[in-house]
Design a protein around this motif. Structure first.
Motif, PDB file in Angstrom:
ATOM      1  N   PRO A  69     -15.196 -21.512  35.268  1.00 57.19           N
ATOM      2  CA  PRO A  69     -15.351 -20.564  35.039  1.00 57.19           C
ATOM      3  C   PRO A  69     -14.110 -19.470  35.125  1.00 57.19           C
ATOM      4  CG  PRO A  69     -17.296 -20.351  33.932  1.00 57.19           C
ATOM      5  CD  PRO A  69     -16.188 -21.526  34.918  1.00 57.19           C
ATOM      6  N   MET A  76     -12.040 -12.873  27.170  1.00 59.22           N
ATOM      7  CA  MET A  76     -13.197 -12.021  27.855  1.00 59.22           C
ATOM      8  C   MET A  76     -12.656 -10.441  28.342  1.00 59.22           C
ATOM      9  SD  MET A  76     -16.117 -14.150  27.929  1.00 59.22           S
ATOM     10  CE  MET A  76     -16.620 -15.799  27.573  1.00 59.22           C
ATOM     11  N   THR A 134     -18.539 -19.450  27.475  1.00 60.83           N
ATOM     12  CA  THR A 134     -18.545 -20.498  29.205  1.00 60.83           C
ATOM     13  C   THR A 134     -18.626 -22.311  29.065  1.00 60.83           C
ATOM     14  OG1 THR A 134     -18.664 -18.007  29.222  1.00 60.83           O
ATOM     15  CG2 THR A 134     -19.320 -20.462  30.962  1.00 60.83           C
ATOM     16  N   GLU A 146     -15.825 -23.977  27.093  1.00 60.92           N
ATOM     17  CA  GLU A 146     -14.868 -23.844  28.215  1.00 60.92           C
ATOM     18  C   GLU A 146     -15.078 -24.558  29.312  1.00 60.92           C
ATOM     19  OE1 GLU A 146     -12.006 -20.535  31.534  1.00 60.92           O
ATOM     20  OE2 GLU A 146     -13.858 -20.404  30.127  1.00 60.92           O
ATOM     21  N   THR A 147     -16.174 -25.309  30.007  1.00 61.17           N
ATOM     22  CA  THR A 147     -16.894 -25.359  31.286  1.00 61.17           C
ATOM     23  C   THR A 147     -16.836 -27.286  30.922  1.00 61.17           C
ATOM     24  OG1 THR A 147     -17.668 -23.384  32.295  1.00 61.17           O
ATOM     25  CG2 THR A 147     -18.167 -25.773  33.670  1.00 61.17           C
ATOM     26  N   ALA A 190      -9.999 -17.048  30.156  1.00 61.10           N
ATOM     27  CA  ALA A 190     -10.543 -18.441  30.034  1.00 61.10           C
ATOM     28  C   ALA A 190      -8.840 -18.992  30.625  1.00 61.10           C
ATOM     29  CB  ALA A 190     -10.417 -19.164  28.474  1.00 61.10           C
ATOM     30  N   ILE A 238     -23.061 -11.595  33.301  1.00 66.04           N
ATOM     31  CA  ILE A 238     -22.041 -11.730  34.326  1.00 66.04           C
ATOM     32  C   ILE A 238     -22.397 -13.000  34.878  1.00 66.04           C
ATOM     33  CG2 ILE A 238     -21.191 -11.249  37.236  1.00 66.04           C
ATOM     34  CD1 ILE A 238     -20.813  -8.715  35.899  1.00 66.04           C
ATOM     35  N   THR A 285     -23.868 -15.158  33.146  1.00 65.73           N
ATOM     36  CA  THR A 285     -23.552 -16.630  32.953  1.00 65.73           C
ATOM     37  C   THR A 285     -22.869 -17.348  32.718  1.00 65.73           C
ATOM     38  OG1 THR A 285     -25.937 -15.680  31.065  1.00 65.73           O
ATOM     39  CG2 THR A 285     -23.582 -17.232  30.136  1.00 65.73           C
ATOM     40  N   ARG A 286     -21.650 -16.014  32.979  1.00 63.19           N
ATOM     41  CA  ARG A 286     -19.876 -16.799  33.055  1.00 63.19           C
ATOM     42  C   ARG A 286     -19.956 -16.989  34.932  1.00 63.19           C
ATOM     43  NH1 ARG A 286     -16.025 -17.888  30.105  1.00 63.19           N
ATOM     44  NH2 ARG A 286     -14.093 -17.167  30.953  1.00 63.19           N
ATOM     45  N   GLN A 287     -20.907 -17.299  35.661  1.00 61.56           N
ATOM     46  CA  GLN A 287     -20.977 -17.803  36.964  1.00 61.56           C
ATOM     47  C   GLN A 287     -21.733 -19.240  36.915  1.00 61.56           C
ATOM     48  OE1 GLN A 287     -22.176 -13.956  39.367  1.00 61.56           O
ATOM     49  NE2 GLN A 287     -20.004 -13.481  40.063  1.00 61.56           N
ATOM     50  N   LEU A 301     -13.975 -15.447  35.741  1.00 61.72           N
ATOM     51  CA  LEU A 301     -15.017 -14.040  35.409  1.00 61.72           C
ATOM     52  C   LEU A 301     -14.358 -13.293  34.356  1.00 61.72           C
ATOM     53  CD1 LEU A 301     -17.473 -12.500  35.255  1.00 61.72           C
ATOM     54  CD2 LEU A 301     -17.059 -11.338  37.371  1.00 61.72           C
ATOM     55  N   VAL A 309     -20.431 -15.285  24.982  1.00 64.67           N
ATOM     56  CA  VAL A 309     -19.753 -15.387  26.492  1.00 64.67           C
ATOM     57  C   VAL A 309     -20.324 -16.525  27.050  1.00 64.67           C
ATOM     58  CG1 VAL A 309     -20.217 -15.130  28.674  1.00 64.67           C
ATOM     59  CG2 VAL A 309     -19.629 -13.051  26.670  1.00 64.67           C
TER      60      VAL A 309
END
Length: 462
Positions: free
Chosen positions: A455, A28, A363, A366-367, A460, A434, A436-438, A457, A359
């Motif tokens: 996650p 990332m 994400t 990871e989450t 990881a 962004i 998506t990452r949030q 931003l 991404v």
């Protein structure tokens, strides 16, 4: 939750199995830095800095070209490779610890190189020593990446991993040419360096765009397309033929081109042979991609795949444009339009399309990967809003194709307007990434179930 497609659960289970649960910590960070440099490049084009306002070989154009090729495309490619080379070879990355120092070296090296080009053009004091300093830093940064990824891929060089190895070899050649040029510009490379500087710039560009970026993008795309469309991998013999044509094109260019420079001979024959091999490579790659699409089990294409088809169309358009310009004898006059379509239509378009999916997928892993099976979790597709995002990709590609046309007809102001449209499209795509990452589009009951952590931003979490 969004409505699931008929194969949604099976598809995502297969994706998870294929990619595994290992996440590159700094992918990332590479993506974020790459996007920052992309915005720098777009701002330069909108402001009229570099080609077409300046000559193709002008210092301002060199600034723009290296921001795009090193800052945007190379950093994005390296970030993706840190995640996917271990997937290609089913082995862990040789050293995860090298990724962050390499990013620092590449960022410092590129900044130094750009400052050297600005000094060369009179925009900064005549600190030309910044050019070799930048070259040394870039050699160190790319050296860490080549060794790390090369040793990882060398453990099991099969299928798409072979494209990565050839791409890394091309990266070494590209960096070597660039270093010679940087030292030659300050008079530290002797007569041989001066000869290469005078006649070897096309070799540097072809090794970078054709070898490092294009062959690597082809190799990674084989795996990503198969994975995200649930399609069998391309037959090794077919992809091997594609790779052989591409590798031979680069080898002919580099070896034949260097000999032509040293012998003070023209490079027309060398470049003509390389062009034919390049066209053959594009055609063979198109055959392989069509086979992946025909054999897919996921019938409804996701946004990233639909947008990737526009990058494939841009690659075909680049090949046809190049052939037409050569036949008409106008290639030298319109090389900027040819390079622009290759860089922003084919390479940048593919990177943006796949970055959108990568991404989201990383994400999700990871989450929700750590709590999968213990609590209800959303799907990967629940992290994105494809209908909202699609218009930004369309705006971006429309800007690229319009910009290419404006370059062909010699309309700099039209090109700058097209660059503005591209900027708007990229802003929209980045905003979606962004979000998506949030986890901004995930329904509240499933957004952060028990045991899941939001996650970061830019990297990881371990």
């Amino acid at each position: 939750m969004k409505e699931k497609d008929a194969r949604g659960d099976d598809a995502e289970s297969s994706e998870i199995t294929m990619i595994g649960a290992s996440i590159s910590r700094w992918t990332m960070s590479y993506f974020a830095m790459a996007i920052a440099w992309l915005f720098v490049a777009l701002a330069l084009m909108v402001a009229g800095v570099g080609f077409p306002a300046a000559d193709v070989a002008a210092p301002d154009t060199l600034v723009l070209a290296h921001v795009v090729c090193i800052g945007w495309l190379s950093l994005a490619m390296c970030g993706a490779l840190f995640q996917f080379v271990p997937v290609l070879v089913a082995k862990p990355l040789f050293s995860e610890k090298w990724a962050l120092p390499a990013l620092g070296l590449l960022t410092a090296g590129l900044a130094s190189l750009l400052a050297g080009f600005l000094a060369l053009g009179g925009r900064l004091p005549a600190w030309l020593w910044l050019l070799p300093l930048g070259a040394v830093l870039l050699i160190a940064g790319f050296g860490l990446i080549v060794v790390d990824l090369g040793l990882t891929a060398w453990l099991r060089p099969v299928g798409p991993a072979r494209f990565v190895l050839v791409g890394l070899a091309s990266l070494c050649v590209t960096v070597a040419f660039g270093a010679v040029f940087a030292f030659a510009l300050v008079g530290w490379a002797g007569s041989t360096g001066q000869s290469l500087l005078a006649g070897g710039v096309p070799l540097h560009a072809i090794a970078g765009l054709g070898g490092w970026l294009t062959l690597t993008a082809m190799g990674v795309s084989y795996r990503l397309l198969s994975m995200f469309m649930l399609s069998p991998d391309v037959d090794d013999r077919k992809s091997g033929t594609t790779l052989m044509a591409g590798a031979l094109a680069i080898a002919v260019t580099v070896v034949g081109g260097v000999l032509a420079v040293e012998l003070f001979a023209g490079m027309d024959v060398v470049l003509s042979i390389a062009a034919v091999l390049g066209l053959a490579t594009a055609a063979l790659y198109g055959r392989d991609v069509c086979a992946i699409f025909r054999a897919r089990k996921r019938r409804q294409l996701e946004l990233n795949t639909r947008m990737a088809t526009l990058s494939f169309a841009s690659l075909a358009g680049t090949a046809l444009l190049g052939a037409a310009l050569v036949v008409t004898g106008d290639f030298a006059a319109h090389v900027g339009a040819f390079a622009f379509l290759a860089v922003f239509g084919w390479l940048s378009g593919l990177v943006l399309a796949k970055l959108y999916k990568i991404v989201a997928f990383l994400t999700w892993l990871e989450t929700y990967g750590p709590v999968m099976g213990r609590t209800p979790t959303p799907r990967v597709q629940d992290l994105v809003a494809e209908r909202r995002a699609s218009k930004w990709f369309v705006i971006y590609y429309a800007g690229v194709w319009t910009g290419t046309l404006m370059l062909l007809v010699g309309q700099p102001w039209g090109f700058r307007a097209a660059a503005m449209a591209m900027t708007a499209g990229v802003i929209g795509v980045v905003r979606e990434v962004i979000r998506t990452r949030q986890l901004a589009d995930v329904a509240n009951p499933l957004r952060l179930p028990g045991g899941a952590r939001a996650p970061h931003l830019l990297f990881a979490r371990n």
